[in-house]
Design an enzyme around this catalytic site. Structure first.
Site, PDB file in Angstrom:
ATOM      1  N   LYS A   1       0.832  -1.092   0.012  1.00 38.37           N
ATOM      2  CA  LYS A   1       0.021  -0.024   0.081  1.00 38.37           C
ATOM      3  C   LYS A   1       0.874   1.261  -0.018  1.00 38.37           C
ATOM      4  O   LYS A   1       0.438   2.282  -0.350  1.00 38.37           O
ATOM      5  CB  LYS A   1      -1.070  -0.202   1.252  1.00 38.37           C
ATOM      6  CG  LYS A   1      -0.356   0.260   2.520  1.00 38.37           C
ATOM      7  CD  LYS A   1      -1.675   0.669   3.513  1.00 38.37           C
ATOM      8  CE  LYS A   1      -1.211   1.166   4.904  1.00 38.37           C
ATOM      9  NZ  LYS A   1      -0.198   0.346   5.699  1.00 38.37           N
TER      10      LYS A   1
ATOM     11  N   HIS B   1       1.570  -3.703  14.471  1.00 39.68           N
ATOM     12  CA  HIS B   1       2.264  -2.577  13.802  1.00 39.68           C
ATOM     13  C   HIS B   1       2.553  -1.441  15.030  1.00 39.68           C
ATOM     14  O   HIS B   1       1.584  -1.036  15.692  1.00 39.68           O
ATOM     15  CB  HIS B   1       1.308  -2.224  12.848  1.00 39.68           C
ATOM     16  CG  HIS B   1       1.842  -1.372  12.130  1.00 39.68           C
ATOM     17  ND1 HIS B   1       2.674  -0.080  12.285  1.00 39.68           N
ATOM     18  CD2 HIS B   1       2.313  -1.315  10.532  1.00 39.68           C
ATOM     19  CE1 HIS B   1       3.059   0.358  11.215  1.00 39.68           C
ATOM     20  NE2 HIS B   1       2.939  -0.364  10.094  1.00 39.68           N
TER      21      HIS B   1
ATOM     22  N   GLU C   1       6.864  -5.991   8.109  1.00 41.38           N
ATOM     23  CA  GLU C   1       5.936  -5.512   6.814  1.00 41.38           C
ATOM     24  C   GLU C   1       6.636  -3.909   6.482  1.00 41.38           C
ATOM     25  O   GLU C   1       5.646  -3.132   6.528  1.00 41.38           O
ATOM     26  CB  GLU C   1       4.647  -5.677   7.043  1.00 41.38           C
ATOM     27  CG  GLU C   1       4.191  -6.893   7.351  1.00 41.38           C
ATOM     28  CD  GLU C   1       3.035  -6.880   8.057  1.00 41.38           C
ATOM     29  OE1 GLU C   1       2.274  -7.882   8.325  1.00 41.38           O
ATOM     30  OE2 GLU C   1       2.267  -5.652   8.612  1.00 41.38           O
TER      31      GLU C   1
END
Ligand SMILES: *Cc1c(COP(=O)(O)O)cnc(C)c1O
Length: 379
Positions: free
Chosen positions: A47, A184, A261
């Protein structure tokens, strides 16, 4: 950093606004990540910038991918075609994680044939996945502190650590397998304590789950948040990596595979925007420049990413504090009210560096202005 004469040459050749992707810098960023975190497999968060050429370059350099929609999944999957089918299942997990904890029923139906690895964080999702994607592997996303991150990512997603083991139990009881945990710490995290706290939380949950008989968890996904060097205050990845490596070694069994990530860290510094001055006015004693890219386009990160991108001129000369606006009719389309620029004329070029993440990805066609043209160097 791309040399200024090359930026000018490319702008002359292709016109503006021009979004330049430097693939050598993408490869350098990935190599740096792998160098300092050799035991952590990077899954590029698509993204941040979903340009297919970026996916291709990072794939060839050994990255895996974090996707959050079925179109992103397909985009990456196109690049891993041609592998032997028997390798496919492991290969999917090695190469793609579907890291959006909330998935529409239709998306689950589309994903199921690929037996994907997916994240989740609530009971309703367990039932949904069981029903519509029973072949998925499950990764439980935890809510962790996001203190001091530029973009907060834990108010929308993440199971409370206190509920985690009960959720793991419910998942296994439903007949699905919990493969691991994820979190995250917030995007552009310069407070490295966030990672330390999150790792300690995850380690406690691993331990408690194992004690309660759930011993299948083998994955630890430490998410994104690795800060891009937008300015000299951002500490280098090397320093964060030192903390991560020692905490992971101290807290987790050796058989746990660690993945991350990174989005911003891999793309932010790989892209540069060149735009042109299209208008000039003095308002309230302030010089205002209008350029042909703005917050509905490549500068969208100013709104969505809380990011700042200094606008620089190629021209030299005495500077003054200016306002810089985008081309649309909306007053929100303001790039900066305090930019130091020399005297510019219509047609002069300006540029912004480190604009690769959450920029072109969120461009719109608002007011009829199309997104910047993309060109590649060192591909
Ligand atoms: C956006 C996002 C990322 C990428 O974060 P960066 O801060 O750009 O590294 C990684 N994982 C998830 C689940 C995300 O939503």
């Amino acid at each position: 950093m791309i040399a200024k004469p090359l930026l000018q040459k490319l702008a002359k050749e292709h016109g503006t606004p021009l979004f330049i992707i430097d693939h050598a810098q993408l490869r350098r960023n990935l190599a740096e990540f792998k160098r300092w975190l050799p035991h952590v497999q990077p899954y590029y968060a698509v993204k941040a910038n979903a340009h297919p050429a970026i996916v291709k370059t990072l794939y060839e350099a050994g990255a895996s991918f974090d996707v959050a929609s079925f179109p992103e999944f397909k985009l990456v999957h196109e690049n891993i075609k041609g592998l032997p089918d028997k390798a496919r299942q492991d290969f999917i997990w090695d190469k793609i994680i579907y890291a959006n904890p909330i998935k529409a029923i239709e998306t689950l139906r589309e994903l199921d044939p690929y037996k994907p690895l997916v994240t989740y964080d609530n009971y309703e999702e367990i039932l949904k996945v069981k029903k519509y994607a029973p072949h998925a592997g499950m990764v439980l996303r935890l809510k962790v502190p996001n203190t001091g991150a530029m973009v907060e990512l834990s108010s929308k997603f993440g199971a409370n650590p206190g509920d985690a083991v009960n959720l793991i139990e419910a998942t296994e009881k439903a007949g699905l397998t919990v493969e691991g945990l994820s979190f995250h710490v917030g995007s552009q995290t310069t407070n490295f304590q966030n990672y330390v706290q999150a790792l300690n939380m995850a380690a406690d949950i691993f331990k408690e789950a194992r004690l309660r008989g759930y011993k299948k968890m083998k994955q630890l996904d430490i998410g994104g948040g690795f800060p891009a060097p937008y300015d000299a205050n951002v500490k280098p990845l090397r320093e964060l990596a030192k903390i991560l490596n020692s905490e992971i070694k101290r807290l987790f069994p050796k058989d746990v595979a660690v993945l991350a990530e990174p989005g911003r860290f891999l793309v932010a510094t790989a892209c540069t925007l060149v735009a042109s001055v299209i208008g000039k006015a003095d308002r309230d004693n302030k010089r205002c420049y209008y350029i042909n890219d703005g917050v509905y386009h490549t500068y969208s990160g100013i709104i969505f990413d809380h990011c700042k991108y200094p606008v620089k001129a190629f021209k030299r000369g005495p500077t003054q504090i200016c306002a810089v606006f985008g081309p649309t009719c909306d007053a929100l389309d303001t790039i900066s009210l305090t930019e130091e620029l020399p005297e510019l004329n219509l047609g002069d070029l300006v540029y912004s560096e480190n604009i690769g993440a959450y920029s072109h990805a969120s461009s719109t066609n608002f007011n009829g202005f199309p997104p910047a043209k993309v060109v590649h160097i060192n591909q």
